[in-house]
Motif scaffolding. Sequence first.
Motif, PDB file in Angstrom:
ATOM      1  N   LEU A 187       0.991  -1.179  -0.007  1.00 57.64           N
ATOM      2  CA  LEU A 187       0.030   0.221  -0.147  1.00 57.64           C
ATOM      3  C   LEU A 187       0.776   1.072  -0.099  1.00 57.64           C
ATOM      4  N   ASN A 188       0.736   1.904  -0.816  1.00 53.25           N
ATOM      5  CA  ASN A 188       1.421   3.439  -0.815  1.00 53.25           C
ATOM      6  C   ASN A 188       0.241   4.438  -0.445  1.00 53.25           C
ATOM      7  N   LEU A 189       0.840   5.356   0.452  1.00 53.11           N
ATOM      8  CA  LEU A 189      -0.069   6.299   0.945  1.00 53.11           C
ATOM      9  C   LEU A 189       0.506   7.714   0.947  1.00 53.11           C
ATOM     10  N   ALA A 190      -0.072   8.818   0.084  1.00 47.57           N
ATOM     11  CA  ALA A 190       0.600  10.009   0.251  1.00 47.57           C
ATOM     12  C   ALA A 190      -0.284  10.992   0.959  1.00 47.57           C
ATOM     13  N   VAL A 191       0.156  12.025   1.704  1.00 47.94           N
ATOM     14  CA  VAL A 191      -0.764  12.714   2.695  1.00 47.94           C
ATOM     15  C   VAL A 191      -0.071  13.944   2.546  1.00 47.94           C
ATOM     16  N   ASP A 192      -1.197  14.890   2.184  1.00 49.30           N
ATOM     17  CA  ASP A 192      -0.697  16.528   2.300  1.00 49.30           C
ATOM     18  C   ASP A 192      -0.909  16.933   3.719  1.00 49.30           C
ATOM     19  N   PHE A 193      -0.040  17.609   4.102  1.00 51.07           N
ATOM     20  CA  PHE A 193      -0.259  18.269   5.529  1.00 51.07           C
ATOM     21  C   PHE A 193       0.340  19.484   5.726  1.00 51.07           C
ATOM     22  N   SER A 194      -0.655  20.340   6.343  1.00 51.62           N
ATOM     23  CA  SER A 194      -0.059  21.723   6.636  1.00 51.62           C
ATOM     24  C   SER A 194      -0.220  22.069   8.327  1.00 51.62           C
ATOM     25  N   ALA A 195       0.385  23.001   8.562  1.00 50.29           N
ATOM     26  CA  ALA A 195       0.360  23.349   9.887  1.00 50.29           C
ATOM     27  C   ALA A 195       0.312  24.796  10.057  1.00 50.29           C
ATOM     28  N   LEU A 196      -0.129  25.384  10.925  1.00 48.04           N
ATOM     29  CA  LEU A 196       0.044  26.849  11.284  1.00 48.04           C
ATOM     30  C   LEU A 196       0.480  26.863  12.878  1.00 48.04           C
ATOM     31  N   THR A 197       1.495  27.697  12.925  1.00 54.10           N
ATOM     32  CA  THR A 197       2.213  27.805  14.141  1.00 54.10           C
ATOM     33  C   THR A 197       2.301  29.254  14.284  1.00 54.10           C
ATOM     34  N   TYR A 198       2.231  29.398  15.691  1.00 48.25           N
ATOM     35  CA  TYR A 198       2.266  30.959  16.115  1.00 48.25           C
ATOM     36  C   TYR A 198       3.082  30.933  17.383  1.00 48.25           C
ATOM     37  N   ASN A 199       3.590  32.072  17.979  1.00 41.92           N
ATOM     38  CA  ASN A 199       3.939  32.317  19.249  1.00 41.92           C
ATOM     39  C   ASN A 199       2.959  33.083  19.989  1.00 41.92           C
ATOM     40  N   GLU A 200       2.619  32.344  21.433  1.00 36.22           N
ATOM     41  CA  GLU A 200       1.408  32.929  22.008  1.00 36.22           C
ATOM     42  C   GLU A 200       1.816  34.606  22.318  1.00 36.22           C
TER      43      GLU A 200
END
Length: 132
Positions: free
Chosen positions: A5-18
């Motif tokens: 099984l081959n699986l491709a995942v697109d992932f994005s994240a938002l980071t910020y300093n409090e």
Amino acid sequence: SQFSLNLAVDFSALTYNENDVKTVMQPVITPEIPADFSYQPQNSSFTLTVKKTNKDGTVLATVAFSAKLLPKINFAKTGNKLAGQGVIDGKKYLLTLPNVSDVQVSFSPKLPGFLQTYPHVAKNITLGIISQ
């Protein structure tokens, strides 16, 4: 039997300093604080919710902000008013101050009730504000 099984995942994240978010929010928050209260960033919190992510990577977000505001009290004036008063009269006076909802008094050393008065010298009285 075997399978692969081959699986491709697109992932994005938002980071910020409090602290950066609080700094950006400061000009928006400050005009909303009543004049007889003070705002301390360490007594605040927020929730950032992403509403939309644009194709260019920019984000539209909402910020729900809450803060514990503390009443502004002139400690020197209040200490002078309390100097020499009995505990009951002192509590009554403190409860007349704007935005004061409760008063806790402690004396050191512990004395019988009828001997408990605020010090006669105002500089020997320590006052503080505690948020609940």
